[in-house]
Structure formats: structure tokens, C-alpha cells
Motif scaffolding. Structure first.
Motif, PDB file in Angstrom:
ATOM      1  N   MET A   1      -6.117  37.595  19.278  1.00  0.00           N
ATOM      2  CA  MET A   1      -6.165  37.560  20.737  1.00  0.00           C
ATOM      3  C   MET A   1      -5.118  37.015  21.375  1.00  0.00           C
ATOM      4  O   MET A   1      -4.326  37.325  22.108  1.00  0.00           O
ATOM      5  CB  MET A   1      -7.484  37.493  21.329  1.00  0.00           C
ATOM      6  CG  MET A   1      -8.623  38.764  21.174  1.00  0.00           C
ATOM      7  SD  MET A   1      -9.907  38.459  22.367  1.00  0.00           S
ATOM      8  CE  MET A   1     -10.764  40.075  22.375  1.00  0.00           C
ATOM      9  N   SER A   2      -4.984  35.625  20.918  1.00  0.00           N
ATOM     10  CA  SER A   2      -3.944  34.855  21.321  1.00  0.00           C
ATOM     11  C   SER A   2      -2.595  35.105  21.046  1.00  0.00           C
ATOM     12  O   SER A   2      -1.854  35.005  21.813  1.00  0.00           O
ATOM     13  CB  SER A   2      -4.112  33.429  20.748  1.00  0.00           C
ATOM     14  OG  SER A   2      -5.369  32.842  21.287  1.00  0.00           O
ATOM     15  N   ARG A   3      -2.408  35.691  19.729  1.00  0.00           N
ATOM     16  CA  ARG A   3      -1.116  36.083  19.131  1.00  0.00           C
ATOM     17  C   ARG A   3      -0.799  37.138  20.150  1.00  0.00           C
ATOM     18  O   ARG A   3       0.468  37.390  20.304  1.00  0.00           O
ATOM     19  CB  ARG A   3      -1.205  36.392  17.773  1.00  0.00           C
ATOM     20  CG  ARG A   3      -0.891  35.128  16.838  1.00  0.00           C
ATOM     21  CD  ARG A   3      -0.813  35.614  15.402  1.00  0.00           C
ATOM     22  NE  ARG A   3      -2.048  36.466  15.030  1.00  0.00           N
ATOM     23  CZ  ARG A   3      -2.713  35.870  13.898  1.00  0.00           C
ATOM     24  NH1 ARG A   3      -2.714  34.524  13.773  1.00  0.00           N
ATOM     25  NH2 ARG A   3      -3.933  36.494  13.498  1.00  0.00           N
ATOM     26  N   SER A  55     -17.921  33.347  20.116  1.00  0.00           N
ATOM     27  CA  SER A  55     -17.116  32.338  19.311  1.00  0.00           C
ATOM     28  C   SER A  55     -15.750  32.311  19.922  1.00  0.00           C
ATOM     29  O   SER A  55     -14.746  31.245  19.944  1.00  0.00           O
ATOM     30  CB  SER A  55     -16.867  32.819  17.832  1.00  0.00           C
ATOM     31  OG  SER A  55     -16.371  34.262  17.877  1.00  0.00           O
ATOM     32  N   ILE A  56     -15.403  33.510  20.691  1.00  0.00           N
ATOM     33  CA  ILE A  56     -14.378  33.655  21.658  1.00  0.00           C
ATOM     34  C   ILE A  56     -14.422  32.721  22.939  1.00  0.00           C
ATOM     35  O   ILE A  56     -13.509  32.112  23.311  1.00  0.00           O
ATOM     36  CB  ILE A  56     -13.790  35.092  21.724  1.00  0.00           C
ATOM     37  CG1 ILE A  56     -13.589  35.576  20.408  1.00  0.00           C
ATOM     38  CG2 ILE A  56     -12.632  35.214  22.573  1.00  0.00           C
ATOM     39  CD1 ILE A  56     -13.326  37.088  20.479  1.00  0.00           C
ATOM     40  N   THR A  67     -18.539  34.623  31.319  1.00  0.00           N
ATOM     41  CA  THR A  67     -19.909  34.686  30.583  1.00  0.00           C
ATOM     42  C   THR A  67     -20.848  35.557  30.915  1.00  0.00           C
ATOM     43  O   THR A  67     -21.695  36.293  30.447  1.00  0.00           O
ATOM     44  CB  THR A  67     -20.234  33.115  30.778  1.00  0.00           C
ATOM     45  OG1 THR A  67     -19.304  32.222  30.015  1.00  0.00           O
ATOM     46  CG2 THR A  67     -21.679  33.025  29.887  1.00  0.00           C
ATOM     47  N   SER A  68     -20.727  35.585  32.616  1.00  0.00           N
ATOM     48  CA  SER A  68     -21.847  36.546  33.301  1.00  0.00           C
ATOM     49  C   SER A  68     -21.710  37.877  33.047  1.00  0.00           C
ATOM     50  O   SER A  68     -22.639  38.912  32.577  1.00  0.00           O
ATOM     51  CB  SER A  68     -22.127  36.327  34.652  1.00  0.00           C
ATOM     52  OG  SER A  68     -20.843  36.502  35.307  1.00  0.00           O
ATOM     53  N   GLN A  69     -20.485  38.370  32.969  1.00  0.00           N
ATOM     54  CA  GLN A  69     -19.857  39.655  32.506  1.00  0.00           C
ATOM     55  C   GLN A  69     -20.587  40.289  31.134  1.00  0.00           C
ATOM     56  O   GLN A  69     -20.737  41.162  30.728  1.00  0.00           O
ATOM     57  CB  GLN A  69     -18.602  40.002  32.749  1.00  0.00           C
ATOM     58  CG  GLN A  69     -18.112  40.073  34.284  1.00  0.00           C
ATOM     59  CD  GLN A  69     -17.632  38.733  34.587  1.00  0.00           C
ATOM     60  OE1 GLN A  69     -18.107  37.549  34.083  1.00  0.00           O
ATOM     61  NE2 GLN A  69     -16.622  38.581  35.595  1.00  0.00           N
ATOM     62  N   ILE A  70     -20.120  39.213  30.291  1.00  0.00           N
ATOM     63  CA  ILE A  70     -20.218  39.530  28.661  1.00  0.00           C
ATOM     64  C   ILE A  70     -21.985  39.379  28.571  1.00  0.00           C
ATOM     65  O   ILE A  70     -22.393  40.348  27.848  1.00  0.00           O
ATOM     66  CB  ILE A  70     -19.731  38.286  27.887  1.00  0.00           C
ATOM     67  CG1 ILE A  70     -18.222  38.293  28.164  1.00  0.00           C
ATOM     68  CG2 ILE A  70     -20.166  38.302  26.511  1.00  0.00           C
ATOM     69  CD1 ILE A  70     -17.364  39.488  27.619  1.00  0.00           C
ATOM     70  N   ASP A  71     -22.440  38.607  29.139  1.00  0.00           N
ATOM     71  CA  ASP A  71     -23.982  38.520  28.925  1.00  0.00           C
ATOM     72  C   ASP A  71     -24.669  40.017  29.399  1.00  0.00           C
ATOM     73  O   ASP A  71     -25.622  40.399  28.767  1.00  0.00           O
ATOM     74  CB  ASP A  71     -24.704  37.583  29.748  1.00  0.00           C
ATOM     75  CG  ASP A  71     -24.475  36.102  29.044  1.00  0.00           C
ATOM     76  OD1 ASP A  71     -24.060  36.257  27.801  1.00  0.00           O
ATOM     77  OD2 ASP A  71     -24.624  35.117  29.451  1.00  0.00           O
ATOM     78  N   LEU A 107     -12.375  39.402  27.824  1.00  0.00           N
ATOM     79  CA  LEU A 107     -12.276  37.918  27.112  1.00  0.00           C
ATOM     80  C   LEU A 107     -10.768  38.219  27.066  1.00  0.00           C
ATOM     81  O   LEU A 107     -10.006  37.132  27.317  1.00  0.00           O
ATOM     82  CB  LEU A 107     -12.686  38.106  25.633  1.00  0.00           C
ATOM     83  CG  LEU A 107     -14.122  38.370  25.384  1.00  0.00           C
ATOM     84  CD1 LEU A 107     -14.751  38.526  24.141  1.00  0.00           C
ATOM     85  CD2 LEU A 107     -14.689  36.929  26.074  1.00  0.00           C
ATOM     86  N   PHE A 108     -10.187  39.290  26.801  1.00  0.00           N
ATOM     87  CA  PHE A 108      -8.563  39.306  26.740  1.00  0.00           C
ATOM     88  C   PHE A 108      -7.700  38.826  27.977  1.00  0.00           C
ATOM     89  O   PHE A 108      -6.890  38.006  27.925  1.00  0.00           O
ATOM     90  CB  PHE A 108      -8.165  40.794  26.011  1.00  0.00           C
ATOM     91  CG  PHE A 108      -6.724  40.663  25.466  1.00  0.00           C
ATOM     92  CD1 PHE A 108      -6.365  39.809  24.297  1.00  0.00           C
ATOM     93  CD2 PHE A 108      -5.646  41.229  26.349  1.00  0.00           C
ATOM     94  CE1 PHE A 108      -4.783  39.805  24.074  1.00  0.00           C
ATOM     95  CE2 PHE A 108      -4.390  41.085  25.901  1.00  0.00           C
ATOM     96  CZ  PHE A 108      -3.838  40.457  24.863  1.00  0.00           C
ATOM     97  N   THR A 109      -8.596  39.407  29.023  1.00  0.00           N
ATOM     98  CA  THR A 109      -7.759  39.308  30.368  1.00  0.00           C
ATOM     99  C   THR A 109      -7.908  37.618  30.612  1.00  0.00           C
ATOM    100  O   THR A 109      -6.754  37.210  31.062  1.00  0.00           O
ATOM    101  CB  THR A 109      -8.426  40.049  31.469  1.00  0.00           C
ATOM    102  OG1 THR A 109      -8.426  41.317  31.072  1.00  0.00           O
ATOM    103  CG2 THR A 109      -7.788  39.732  32.846  1.00  0.00           C
ATOM    104  N   GLN A 110      -8.873  37.107  30.405  1.00  0.00           N
ATOM    105  CA  GLN A 110      -9.096  35.780  30.715  1.00  0.00           C
ATOM    106  C   GLN A 110      -8.163  34.735  29.643  1.00  0.00           C
ATOM    107  O   GLN A 110      -7.476  34.017  30.137  1.00  0.00           O
ATOM    108  CB  GLN A 110     -10.617  35.314  30.097  1.00  0.00           C
ATOM    109  CG  GLN A 110     -10.699  33.940  30.479  1.00  0.00           C
ATOM    110  CD  GLN A 110     -10.600  33.439  32.182  1.00  0.00           C
ATOM    111  OE1 GLN A 110     -10.588  34.146  32.984  1.00  0.00           O
ATOM    112  NE2 GLN A 110     -10.248  32.333  32.411  1.00  0.00           N
ATOM    113  N   ILE A 111      -7.934  35.152  28.346  1.00  0.00           N
ATOM    114  CA  ILE A 111      -6.806  34.605  27.528  1.00  0.00           C
ATOM    115  C   ILE A 111      -5.719  34.489  28.082  1.00  0.00           C
ATOM    116  O   ILE A 111      -4.697  33.493  28.316  1.00  0.00           O
ATOM    117  CB  ILE A 111      -7.101  35.161  26.142  1.00  0.00           C
ATOM    118  CG1 ILE A 111      -8.549  34.787  25.557  1.00  0.00           C
ATOM    119  CG2 ILE A 111      -6.012  34.623  25.321  1.00  0.00           C
ATOM    120  CD1 ILE A 111      -8.629  35.658  24.057  1.00  0.00           C
TER     121      ILE A 111
END
Length: 431
Positions: A1-3, A55-56, A67-71, A107-111
Motif C-alpha cells: 500500500m505504501s509503495r 496489522s495495517i 479505527t471506528s470505520q474499520i470496526d 486504510l489507503f486514503t489515510q496512508i
């Protein structure tokens, strides 16, 4: 994802990014959607999903931002998985499987934001309108274009990157649909068409297209440039790097497509264009397994008209899509088209099998692979077929299709022989 995020950040021209689920997640979701009655097994799969995404999150600078959206989404997966254990359905499968992309885009938007980019997450279901054919929904091109103008285009005016989901869409009532396995590339092409993008880039785990799958033979050669027609054949006949429908929107708008590796962007990749400088006789070999061949035999077919028309009327009535076809005086063999979201070999619906059985004798054969040789003007070049079939004299070929297209020669073989067939042909034609 970082790449991948770095590739996006390094190219200011990138405006819209569609991503797929995290690795392995779609398979887990399909398992849950098929219905796991055992509570412990179901909990185990849900825990795997949680671990993958956590893990991400653990590596983010500001994990609390997502965190809240993922949960919430993982909670929704657990509820739907319980429903699937009671009564699985194609509609429920799409709803459940779509969660992979919904999760990964948070996750990707946050990264990307943590790297200093201005990124906004967007729910593609507002734009990606499809029909209600769950598992393999068909996009409504005109509506997608109209909705993109309304909801997506205004976001592109700002200096930001829009992050959205591949693979998923919604039907007219807003119910979630999917475009079939591998549909993320197709989604990207449809969006590129709708917003009239200058280029479409597909970043995957391999640096472009090769003369065959490098996992089958280490001597596979990279292809720097390939025409739309050749690449379409490769995708249709199993080159896993492209979804079979990906190139259709790009061809309609003449959008050049680049395929590169997010793991090694410095290795370059493959450009797919309308016109190319070289068009060799043999370009590549593709392999598509999980094939089903149906052979229909009837003495009434001999010198009769209307038999094939009736066969295809029955297939159309039961929404059975046919891929390859060959005929003789009293029989016709055909292969069934692509698999859907749930995986597995395609099969004739029971009602279609019953209707066909009243017309003729029906034999269904599975455990087959389709080998396709892709090239240019093969049917018009003397000796090309001899070169191919002489190499395969030690193998049993089940069905051969040749001549309908100048770009391919394809045949079915037993699954156990398929990789050896590809290796032998590659050695003879490309090495």
C-alpha cells in the motif's frame, strides 16, 4: 500500500485511484458468503479479517482516524456472515464480498494523507451503476457517465486525489453488486471512460505483460508494447493480469493503458495502444483453466436448419454465455463463459440442461484448460498452424478453434497437461 501510495504521490497527473481489497480478503469473504455453519470456523475467518486490517492500522501514524470505520465494517461482515450461514444468496454474497474494497479504501486514503497528499475517499457505488445480475453485474455505461459528471467530476477540480473502490457497484435500487472476479481493472477503465481520462494505469504485482505467465516458464519475455486487439485476446483467454472486459472502455475512448508493478515501478511495464510499431506473428501464450465443455449430439442436426438456432435460444433464455464453439455434421461442442464471484467451474443451470436434453444428447466435461496462442495474421500465414501442432503431437487436444480471428488459435487440453503444453509451445515459438 505504501509503495502504491508513493507511485500516486510521485505523479501529480493522477486524479482518481480505484483499489481492490487487501490480499486474500476477497477469498475469505467468499468463504463466509457461501455460508459457514460452524460458529468456531466462522469466528476464525472473521478473526483473520480483523488481523489483516489491524496489522495495517498498527503501522499508521494516526490510527484513530480510521479505527471506528474499520470496526463498523467488520461488524457488518460478521452480521452478514451469520445471515449467509442461515440462507446464502447471490445478493448477500455481493453485499458481503464488497466489504473488502470498502475496508481497503479507508486504510489507503489515510496512508496517502499521512504521506502529505490531499486525498479524499469516495464511495464508487454513487457512480458505478449496473444491472441486478449479482456476481457478474453488467455496467450501465450511459448512467455511469451521467453520475460521474454529477458526483465525481466536481471533486477533480480541486487539487486532490480521489480514492475509490474497484470491483463493486450498485443496481438501480441502490443494492450493492460486483463486476465478477478481477473486476477492479474493469471498474478503473469504466471510470476512465466516464471522466475522459488521458491515460489509464494499472499497477499490479508484475511489471507488465509477458509472452506467457512467468510462473509457468522462467523464460517468459516482457512485452513493451502491444495492440488493443492482441491484449484483449490475451485478457479474454486467461492472462490474469487483465480482466477480460478491461480494455473495452479504453478502446471506445482510445485511452492508452499502462500496466506496471507497484512492487518494482522502476522495471517499467507494458503500454497497450491502438497502433503499435511491431506486430509479430506470435505474440504470447495464455492459459485459462476451470473450463467446462458441453457437447450436444443429435442425428436430427444432419443437413437440417434450425437446430443451432434452437440450441442458442435455450442458452439465451437461461442466460448462459458461450465462449468457444466448434461443429460437425451431427454435434456441436461449446465452452461456457467466465466464472462469477463465487469461483468454481461454470456449469449449465439445471433448467437449461433439461431443455437441451429434450432436444439432443448432452455431455458435460470439466477438468479442462484453454490454451490460447495470440498473434497477428496467423490464419493468413502459411505453415503457422503446422509449427504449433507438430509441437503438440504428444498431447491430446480436446477442441480446436482457429480462423475466426486473425489474432488467436486456441484449444482445450486436460488440466494435468496444460502447463507442459504451454512450456513446449513457448520453447518452440518464443525461445
Amino acid at each position: 500500500m505504501s509503495r502504491s501510495a508513493k507511485i500516486i504521490k510521485d505523479n501529480p497527473a493522477t486524479k482518481v485511484v480505484l483499489i481492490s481489497a487487501c490480499s486474500g480478503v476477497t477469498n475469505l469473504l467468499v468463504e463466509l458468503a457461501n455460508g459457514i455453519a460452524d460458529n468456531e470456523q466462522r469466528s476464525q475467518r472473521l478473526q483473520q479479517l480483523h488481523t489483516t486490517h489491524q496489522s495495517i492500522i498498527d503501522q499508521l501514524d494516526e490510527p484513530q482516524a480510521v479505527t471506528s470505520q474499520i470496526d463498523q465494517l467488520l461488524g457488518s461482515v460478521a452480521t452478514l456472515a451469520e445471515q449467509a450461514a442461515q440462507a446464502p444468496s447471490v445478493q448477500l454474497t455481493d453485499h458481503l464480498v464488497a466489504h473488502g474494497e470498502l475496508l481497503s479504501t479507508y486504510l489507503f486514503t489515510q496512508i496517502l494523507c499521512e504521506m502529505g497528499a490531499t486525498a479524499q475517499r469516495f464511495d464508487i457505488r454513487q457512480v458505478m451503476r449496473t444491472d441486478s445480475q449479482f456476481g457478474k453485474a453488467i455496467p450501465d455505461i450511459d448512467t455511469i457517465s451521467q453520475l460521474a459528471k454529477e458526483h465525481l467530476q466536481p471533486l477533480l477540480a480541486d487539487d486532490q486525489v480521489v480514492i475509490s473502490q474497484g470491483f463493486i457497484g450498485s443496481e438501480p435500487n441502490g443494492i450493492t453488486t460486483t463486476l465478477g472476479r478481477g473486476g477492479s481493472d474493469y471498474s478503473a477503465a469504466l471510470v476512465a471512460e466516464a471522466i475522459k481520462a488521458e491515460t489509464l494505469e494499472i499497477w499490479t504485482d508484475v511489471p507488465g505483460m509477458y509472452s506467457t505467465d512467468p510462473r509457468i516458464t522462467a523464460n517468459a519475455k516482457p512485452i513493451n508494447e502491444i495492440s488493443f486487439s492482441e491484449a484483449s485476446e490475451m485478457a479474454n483467454f486467461g492472462a490474469k493480469i487483465l480482466h477480460p472486459s478491461t480494455l473495452l472502455p479504453a478502446v471506445r475512448q482510445q485511452i492508452p493503458v499502462f500496466i506496471g508493478s507497484s512492487k518494482a515501478p522502476e522495471q517499467g511495464g507494458t503500454w497497450i495502444r491502438d497502433k503499435v510499431t511491431e506486430a509479430p506473428l506470435f505474440r504470447a501464450l495464455a492459459l485459462r483453466c476451470n473450463q467446462t465443455m458441453v457437447t450436444l449430439t443429435s442425428l436430427n442436426m444432419f443437413h437440417a436448419y434450425g437446430f443451432l438456432a434452437e440450441v442458442f435460444r435455450i442458452l439465451a433464455e437461461h442466460k448462459v454465455s458461450v465462449d468457444l464453439i466448434t461443429t460437425s455434421e451431427v454435434s456441436v461442442s461449446l465452452t461456457l463463459d467466465q466464472t462469477d464471484t463465487s469461483g468454481g467451474a461454470p456449469s449449465l443451470p439445471p433448467a437449461a440442461l433439461e431443455a437441451l436434453s429434450q432436444l439432443c444428447r448432452v455431455e458435460v466435461e470439466q477438468d479442462l484448460c484453454l490454451v490460447a496462442l495470440i498473434g497477428n495474421q496467423m490464419s493468413e500465414t502459411k505453415g503457422s498452424a503446422k509449427q504449433v501442432f507438430a509441437t503438440l503431437e504428444d498431447f491430446n487436444l480436446r477442441m480446436i478453434c482457429y480462423g475466426a480471428s486473425p489474432h488467436n488459435l486456441c484449444f482445450l487440453v486436460k488440466t494435468n497437461d496444460s502447463k507442459q503444453v504451454v512450456k513446449a509451445l513457448h520453447q518452440e515459438l518464443f525461445e
